[in-house]
Design a protein around this motif. Structure first.
Motif, PDB file in Angstrom:
ATOM      1  N   ILE A 194       5.844  -1.427   8.159  1.00 52.00           N
ATOM      2  CA  ILE A 194       5.237  -0.108   7.946  1.00 52.00           C
ATOM      3  C   ILE A 194       3.739  -0.247   7.621  1.00 52.00           C
ATOM      4  O   ILE A 194       2.897   0.463   8.191  1.00 52.00           O
ATOM      5  CB  ILE A 194       5.988   0.650   6.824  1.00 52.00           C
ATOM      6  N   GLU A 195       3.391  -1.156   6.743  1.00 55.92           N
ATOM      7  CA  GLU A 195       1.986  -1.350   6.366  1.00 55.92           C
ATOM      8  C   GLU A 195       1.129  -1.674   7.585  1.00 55.92           C
ATOM      9  O   GLU A 195       0.038  -1.132   7.777  1.00 55.92           O
ATOM     10  CB  GLU A 195       1.855  -2.499   5.355  1.00 55.92           C
ATOM     11  N   LYS A 196       1.651  -2.594   8.382  1.00 55.38           N
ATOM     12  CA  LYS A 196       0.938  -3.055   9.567  1.00 55.38           C
ATOM     13  C   LYS A 196       0.653  -1.875  10.503  1.00 55.38           C
ATOM     14  O   LYS A 196      -0.475  -1.685  10.964  1.00 55.38           O
ATOM     15  CB  LYS A 196       1.834  -4.082  10.275  1.00 55.38           C
ATOM     16  N   SER A 250       0.147   2.997  -3.839  1.00 59.82           N
ATOM     17  CA  SER A 250      -0.787   3.825  -4.622  1.00 59.82           C
ATOM     18  C   SER A 250      -1.930   2.983  -5.155  1.00 59.82           C
ATOM     19  O   SER A 250      -3.035   3.469  -5.368  1.00 59.82           O
ATOM     20  CB  SER A 250      -0.072   4.442  -5.823  1.00 59.82           C
ATOM     21  N   MET A 251      -1.652   1.736  -5.403  1.00 65.97           N
ATOM     22  CA  MET A 251      -2.676   0.856  -5.954  1.00 65.97           C
ATOM     23  C   MET A 251      -3.439   0.112  -4.852  1.00 65.97           C
ATOM     24  O   MET A 251      -4.250  -0.772  -5.128  1.00 65.97           O
ATOM     25  CB  MET A 251      -2.021  -0.138  -6.914  1.00 65.97           C
ATOM     26  N   GLY A 252      -3.122   0.466  -3.636  1.00 70.98           N
ATOM     27  CA  GLY A 252      -3.838  -0.153  -2.513  1.00 70.98           C
ATOM     28  C   GLY A 252      -3.374  -1.562  -2.187  1.00 70.98           C
ATOM     29  O   GLY A 252      -4.063  -2.302  -1.499  1.00 70.98           O
ATOM     30  N   TYR A 253      -2.217  -1.935  -2.704  1.00 74.69           N
ATOM     31  CA  TYR A 253      -1.714  -3.297  -2.463  1.00 74.69           C
ATOM     32  C   TYR A 253      -1.118  -3.410  -1.059  1.00 74.69           C
ATOM     33  O   TYR A 253       0.096  -3.486  -0.910  1.00 74.69           O
ATOM     34  CB  TYR A 253      -0.653  -3.661  -3.490  1.00 74.69           C
ATOM     35  N   PHE A 254      -1.944  -3.466  -0.072  1.00 76.05           N
ATOM     36  CA  PHE A 254      -1.464  -3.705   1.294  1.00 76.05           C
ATOM     37  C   PHE A 254      -1.565  -5.190   1.592  1.00 76.05           C
ATOM     38  O   PHE A 254      -2.628  -5.777   1.425  1.00 76.05           O
ATOM     39  CB  PHE A 254      -2.290  -2.897   2.298  1.00 76.05           C
ATOM     40  N   GLY A 255      -0.476  -5.769   2.050  1.00 70.16           N
ATOM     41  CA  GLY A 255      -0.485  -7.207   2.327  1.00 70.16           C
ATOM     42  C   GLY A 255       0.107  -8.008   1.178  1.00 70.16           C
ATOM     43  O   GLY A 255       0.152  -9.239   1.221  1.00 70.16           O
ATOM     44  N   TYR A 256       0.555  -7.308   0.152  1.00 71.83           N
ATOM     45  CA  TYR A 256       1.068  -7.956  -1.052  1.00 71.83           C
ATOM     46  C   TYR A 256       2.564  -8.280  -0.922  1.00 71.83           C
ATOM     47  O   TYR A 256       2.992  -9.385  -1.230  1.00 71.83           O
ATOM     48  CB  TYR A 256       0.825  -7.019  -2.234  1.00 71.83           C
ATOM     49  N   LYS A 292      -8.503   2.147   3.331  1.00 70.85           N
ATOM     50  CA  LYS A 292      -8.121   0.787   3.739  1.00 70.85           C
ATOM     51  C   LYS A 292      -8.623   0.500   5.155  1.00 70.85           C
ATOM     52  O   LYS A 292      -9.069  -0.603   5.462  1.00 70.85           O
ATOM     53  CB  LYS A 292      -6.589   0.632   3.670  1.00 70.85           C
ATOM     54  N   LYS A 293      -8.531   1.513   6.013  1.00 70.12           N
ATOM     55  CA  LYS A 293      -9.015   1.348   7.388  1.00 70.12           C
ATOM     56  C   LYS A 293     -10.529   1.156   7.406  1.00 70.12           C
ATOM     57  O   LYS A 293     -11.064   0.351   8.174  1.00 70.12           O
ATOM     58  CB  LYS A 293      -8.651   2.584   8.224  1.00 70.12           C
ATOM     59  N   ARG A 294     -11.221   1.960   6.565  1.00 69.97           N
ATOM     60  CA  ARG A 294     -12.669   1.861   6.516  1.00 69.97           C
ATOM     61  C   ARG A 294     -13.103   0.513   5.932  1.00 69.97           C
ATOM     62  O   ARG A 294     -13.994  -0.143   6.438  1.00 69.97           O
ATOM     63  CB  ARG A 294     -13.214   3.012   5.658  1.00 69.97           C
ATOM     64  N   PHE A 295     -12.457   0.125   4.841  1.00 72.31           N
ATOM     65  CA  PHE A 295     -12.843  -1.109   4.145  1.00 72.31           C
ATOM     66  C   PHE A 295     -12.703  -2.331   5.052  1.00 72.31           C
ATOM     67  O   PHE A 295     -13.490  -3.262   4.980  1.00 72.31           O
ATOM     68  CB  PHE A 295     -12.000  -1.314   2.888  1.00 72.31           C
ATOM     69  N   VAL A 296     -11.670  -2.315   5.869  1.00 76.50           N
ATOM     70  CA  VAL A 296     -11.430  -3.488   6.691  1.00 76.50           C
ATOM     71  C   VAL A 296     -12.565  -3.654   7.705  1.00 76.50           C
ATOM     72  O   VAL A 296     -12.881  -4.764   8.132  1.00 76.50           O
ATOM     73  CB  VAL A 296     -10.027  -3.436   7.352  1.00 76.50           C
ATOM     74  N   GLU A 297     -13.225  -2.542   8.059  1.00 76.22           N
ATOM     75  CA  GLU A 297     -14.393  -2.641   8.941  1.00 76.22           C
ATOM     76  C   GLU A 297     -15.548  -3.326   8.207  1.00 76.22           C
ATOM     77  O   GLU A 297     -16.277  -4.133   8.778  1.00 76.22           O
ATOM     78  CB  GLU A 297     -14.835  -1.261   9.429  1.00 76.22           C
ATOM     79  N   TYR A 298     -15.725  -2.985   6.932  1.00 81.35           N
ATOM     80  CA  TYR A 298     -16.763  -3.653   6.121  1.00 81.35           C
ATOM     81  C   TYR A 298     -16.428  -5.137   5.936  1.00 81.35           C
ATOM     82  O   TYR A 298     -17.287  -6.006   5.992  1.00 81.35           O
ATOM     83  CB  TYR A 298     -16.878  -3.029   4.730  1.00 81.35           C
ATOM     84  N   LEU A 299     -15.151  -5.379   5.644  1.00 77.81           N
ATOM     85  CA  LEU A 299     -14.740  -6.751   5.294  1.00 77.81           C
ATOM     86  C   LEU A 299     -14.690  -7.652   6.517  1.00 77.81           C
ATOM     87  O   LEU A 299     -14.880  -8.866   6.410  1.00 77.81           O
ATOM     88  CB  LEU A 299     -13.352  -6.725   4.622  1.00 77.81           C
ATOM     89  N   GLY A 300     -14.469  -7.036   7.676  1.00 77.91           N
ATOM     90  CA  GLY A 300     -14.391  -7.808   8.919  1.00 77.91           C
ATOM     91  C   GLY A 300     -12.983  -8.344   9.166  1.00 77.91           C
ATOM     92  O   GLY A 300     -12.189  -8.476   8.233  1.00 77.91           O
ATOM     93  N   LYS A 326      -6.495  -6.258  12.013  1.00 78.03           N
ATOM     94  CA  LYS A 326      -7.013  -5.713  10.754  1.00 78.03           C
ATOM     95  C   LYS A 326      -6.178  -6.157   9.541  1.00 78.03           C
ATOM     96  O   LYS A 326      -6.689  -6.473   8.481  1.00 78.03           O
ATOM     97  CB  LYS A 326      -7.017  -4.182  10.809  1.00 78.03           C
ATOM     98  N   TYR A 327      -4.886  -6.120   9.732  1.00 77.59           N
ATOM     99  CA  TYR A 327      -3.989  -6.406   8.602  1.00 77.59           C
ATOM    100  C   TYR A 327      -4.165  -7.840   8.096  1.00 77.59           C
ATOM    101  O   TYR A 327      -3.925  -8.132   6.924  1.00 77.59           O
ATOM    102  CB  TYR A 327      -2.547  -6.136   9.031  1.00 77.59           C
ATOM    103  N   ASP A 328      -4.604  -8.737   8.993  1.00 75.71           N
ATOM    104  CA  ASP A 328      -4.831 -10.129   8.577  1.00 75.71           C
ATOM    105  C   ASP A 328      -5.781 -10.215   7.379  1.00 75.71           C
ATOM    106  O   ASP A 328      -5.601 -11.050   6.488  1.00 75.71           O
ATOM    107  CB  ASP A 328      -5.456 -10.942   9.719  1.00 75.71           C
ATOM    108  N   THR A 329      -6.795  -9.357   7.395  1.00 79.45           N
ATOM    109  CA  THR A 329      -7.780  -9.388   6.306  1.00 79.45           C
ATOM    110  C   THR A 329      -7.109  -9.131   4.963  1.00 79.45           C
ATOM    111  O   THR A 329      -7.440  -9.764   3.966  1.00 79.45           O
ATOM    112  CB  THR A 329      -8.864  -8.335   6.586  1.00 79.45           C
ATOM    113  N   TYR A 330      -6.184  -8.177   4.943  1.00 77.44           N
ATOM    114  CA  TYR A 330      -5.506  -7.884   3.677  1.00 77.44           C
ATOM    115  C   TYR A 330      -4.464  -8.947   3.315  1.00 77.44           C
ATOM    116  O   TYR A 330      -4.320  -9.304   2.146  1.00 77.44           O
ATOM    117  CB  TYR A 330      -4.883  -6.490   3.732  1.00 77.44           C
ATOM    118  N   LEU A 331      -3.758  -9.434   4.313  1.00 69.69           N
ATOM    119  CA  LEU A 331      -2.814 -10.532   4.050  1.00 69.69           C
ATOM    120  C   LEU A 331      -3.551 -11.691   3.401  1.00 69.69           C
ATOM    121  O   LEU A 331      -3.093 -12.281   2.418  1.00 69.69           O
ATOM    122  CB  LEU A 331      -2.191 -11.033   5.364  1.00 69.69           C
TER     123      LEU A 331
END
Lengths: 508, 508
Positions: free
Chosen positions: B368-370, B412-418, B142-150, B155-160
């Motif tokens: 916690i997610e943040k 487990s399913m990567g649902y951060f920001g859900y 998730k940390k790596r992906f957010v760098e790709y996604l920008g 960082k958490y804003d991208t997933y929100l």
């Protein structure tokens, strides 16, 4: 690429087609078991979108390349037996789908859709003239297509072969002639007895919930695997194999004819047991299905007629049914119940026909289809021809076309050569059972104890497991040691119905 | 090609994607409502086959070309409004699916599958250590992906933003701070009253068939359209829109907690009414869905909490329920029933939490997610952090991780920001209702007469019909005239629960 690599790549490609078919089958099942009314228009678009992808894949240059490459390897032990059979099946599909010019086929599909809807109106309005021009056009297409598809002795063979590979007019003519000569007098003899075995008690109200319980208990008794299937309600019962672990049955609950649900469930159970017991080695291949429509029907009819309508079966299960029906059948003895479920009576509508008259309904359609294709009769004369034949074979004459030539949807959909598989199924079933009882002489005894393990193992070993790796002809020869021999079927019907109606020996 | 031609071609392409999604949705629905056990393995392959086609189409060069071409036309009145919105949505999907290197994404999907299965074991065995390394890896991805996604500020804003477009940590931090300051004391005050509104009568056995009847009657009352939907049983209730004419709801029948089925049905009904009432002009487009998860949840919670758990609603419908339950609630007055269905009590499990404590469960997860994503806390410390926060916000401390940090599958399913969307839904609902009652001042009166026409028309005009053509922020501003204002939610909860528990005015 080596043959092995081509084989692998071909199988991946074919599995994709099978997967797409599975998606469509789930959606079809859903449409027929309770999808909401408003879902239909858009769902049909999805199904047709996926169908058109399937069509593209089965007729693609990639497929052509796979087929020509792998056909070279057939018989050389380079590729697996399953792949060989899959190549043959995909070749059948490829040829069938590429020989007819695409534009012409599209026009034909449009006509079918129109014809089906006009047929429905014409039937409701009892107006054959309205339907006539559509049926004429359908037949023109069928005549044209058979020229593209090719044929040997007889045009109709090509269409028969689509549903029952290897079946010919030559063979069927003989079979039906025997049926006609032997069954028509039997029907007449029964009519002459004046006996009526129907029981009013069978038309009492039974709730759908109760019927569902009864049907579920019967499916369990017959070892239908609910971990690999389910039972649902529908308008026109069917079984469908979505994958090897998901073979569903459906039935219709008539609140005042609970026996209809019982026997349609057992019928579909026969289809489903076939598909549930195909070898797992064929899973995901297009040959993971029945050998043919006729062989499939032999399994449904074996279970419906030879088990489900047998005295042995109800000698064990009638008490339970009486209990389930909470007194409603208390005044009907086992013997009377057995007679009631097997009563034979000439009727106009094929799908309501009894076991004895059923093949005559099929024969009539077969003869008409054959002659329409050969051009020896014309569509405009069908109502008269139909009624004449009904009168001759079954002894009753329809008073209108609704209960005559307009009763079936099949021709609107271009299903020529399909009807005979219904009758072939019954013939195969009798011949197969004749072989089975040589191996399982205590067949009736097992049925009377609800012990189906041995019977199912026999069917699995001899028929089910093979899926579509054998043609119907090879399968029948392997199982019974001979070609289709209609004598077993005639004997079975004569024995059963002579005993039921206490007939003097009919002329053999 | 002209813009108009590109537009048409793009829409055809997009509709194909939507059609494939519909096929998958039917199969998902089927898997969750009674598909036989043995169907699952092969069905999953079919779904994944079709998903991978969808992925290919959404990330293809063809799609890229359509998007860049049509983006030039946006705002110039050359292409339709619906197309513009569709371009924006497909751009979101394209970017999300192409920015992460495909190989890395595949590895991540494999990890997810593993993590989900390990999580399930770890939860059963109450063994966080077992799960810890998997969750650590998930977070690394998730940390790596957010760098790709920008990302911009955080960082958490991208997933929100993936679940609730436009939502930010900055905004949510403020919102949750207010919730914490105002709701925590309220929960405490209720605990101090020592009152328990639960009723033993609510745990009497009620058959599934009976519960189904009750739920169907409630759906009809709330104007759920059964011609465009159906109700089925499932393990974890959901609503699913297969197409505009087919929006299905599901529920679970607990034989000793009939109220669970009632409120989960009304909840899913809220989701379904949203989807059933989207403008037909959006049919078949990827924007024919809710504006966001939060807005969707606002509709389900509006129906579940603000109608389904209101006194007005049961003042009209309680008699019928009592009749349907054939005497089982005869000793429970309407007032006691109302209190029982609204009782608030600190509990460990989010999905069982009451209306008042629910947002605190969400807040804990959000925090916690943040911090996990920012790297300011470590996975190994989660059990302790979790329990501390539970104790602080809800006043109870889990005695093990099963009822603590291991309870949800989402991470487990990567649902951060859900998770935050669940709480946002409740806040939106309160703010929307505040606007609605300005237009419909006799809201309670209408509810108390089962007259939902006007309420539904208001929701349709203001929210439902727009589908995903408005972002949540625009929609909320258009409907309520302001940004998210958590005060309406706080007021709603304080008013409702102060009255219910007869609290002295809590500190405002």
């Amino acid at each position: 690429m080596s043959f092995k690599e081509v084989e692998q790549s071909f199988l991946d490609y074919v599995r994709k087609i099978v997967n797409y078919n599975e998606a469509n089958s789930v959606m079809y099942w859903d449409l027929r078991t309770g999808a909401p009314k408003n879902s239909v228009a858009q769902r049909s678009i999805v199904i047709s979108e996926i169908s058109s992808e399937i069509f593209k894949m089965t007729t693609s240059d990639v497929m052509a390349h796979y087929l020509t490459t792998l056909e070279e390897a057939i018989g050389n032990n380079i590729i697996s037996f399953e792949t060989e059979q899959t190549v043959k099946e995909m070749r059948r599909q490829y040829d069938r789908n590429t020989k007819i010019p695409a534009e012409e086929y599209r026009e034909y599909i449009k006509l079918q859709t129109m014809a089906e809807s006009v047929w429905s109106e014409a039937k409701n309005e009892n107006d054959f003239k309205k339907y006539q021009p559509y049926l004429e056009q359908i037949i023109e297409y069928k005549k044209r297509f058979v020229e593209y598809l090719g044929y040997k002795e007889c045009k109709y063979d090509t269409y028969l072969d689509q549903y029952e590979p290897g079946m010919t007019v030559k063979e069927l003519d003989q079979v039906f002639q025997t049926v006609r000569e032997r069954i028509v007098p039997l029907v007449q003899a029964i009519a002459n007895t004046g006996k009526n075995f129907e029981k009013e008690e069978m038309t009492q109200f039974v709730s759908k919930q109760k019927q569902r319980e009864i049907c579920e208990s019967l499916l369990e008794t017959l070892q239908y695997n609910f971990s690999a299937g389910r039972l649902d309600e529908t308008a026109h019962p069917f079984a469908t194999s979505l994958n090897l672990g998901d073979v569903r049955v459906t039935t219709k609950f008539h609140e005042n004819n609970f026996d209809k649900a019982i026997f349609s469930t057992i019928h579909e159970c026969g289809h489903a047991l076939y598909e549930q017991n195909i070898s797992t080695g064929l899973a995901g291949l297009p040959i993971c299905c029945g050998a043919s429509l006729g062989i499939h029907e032999s399994q449904s009819l074996f279970f419906e007629k030879m088990i489900g309508k047998s005295y042995a079966f109800w000698s064990k299960n009638y008490n339970r049914l009486q209990e389930q029906l909470e007194g409603k059948l208390d005044d009907v003895s086992l013997d009377d119940f057995y007679k009631a479920i097997n009563h034979s009576k000439p009727s106009f509508i094929r799908i309501e026909a009894d076991e004895l008259t059923y093949p005559l309904h099929v024969m009539l359609r077969y003869e008409i289809e054959k002659e329409l294709l050969e051009g020896t009769i014309e569509v405009k004369d069908l109502p008269e021809i139909w009624n004449e034949k009904m009168s001759e074979y079954i002894g009753i004459r329809p008073s209108n076309d609704q209960e005559g030539v307009l009763q079936d949807v099949h021709w609107s959909m271009g299903y020529f050569g399909y009807f005979p598989t219904y009758a072939l199924g019954a013939m195969y079933a009798a011949q197969i059972k004749n072989s089975m009882v040589k191996d399982i002489p205590n067949f009736d005894e097992l049925v009377a104890k609800n012990e189906f393990e041995e019977i199912l193992q026999w069917l699995k070993a001899n028929i089910h497991q093979h899926g579509q790796t054998k043609t119907p002809k090879v399968l029948l020869r392997d199982v019974t040691g001979e070609e289709l021999n209609v004598q077993y079927y005639i004997d079975y019907l004569e024995n059963k119905f002579s005993a039921l109606y206490d007939l003097a020996e009919v002329e053999q």
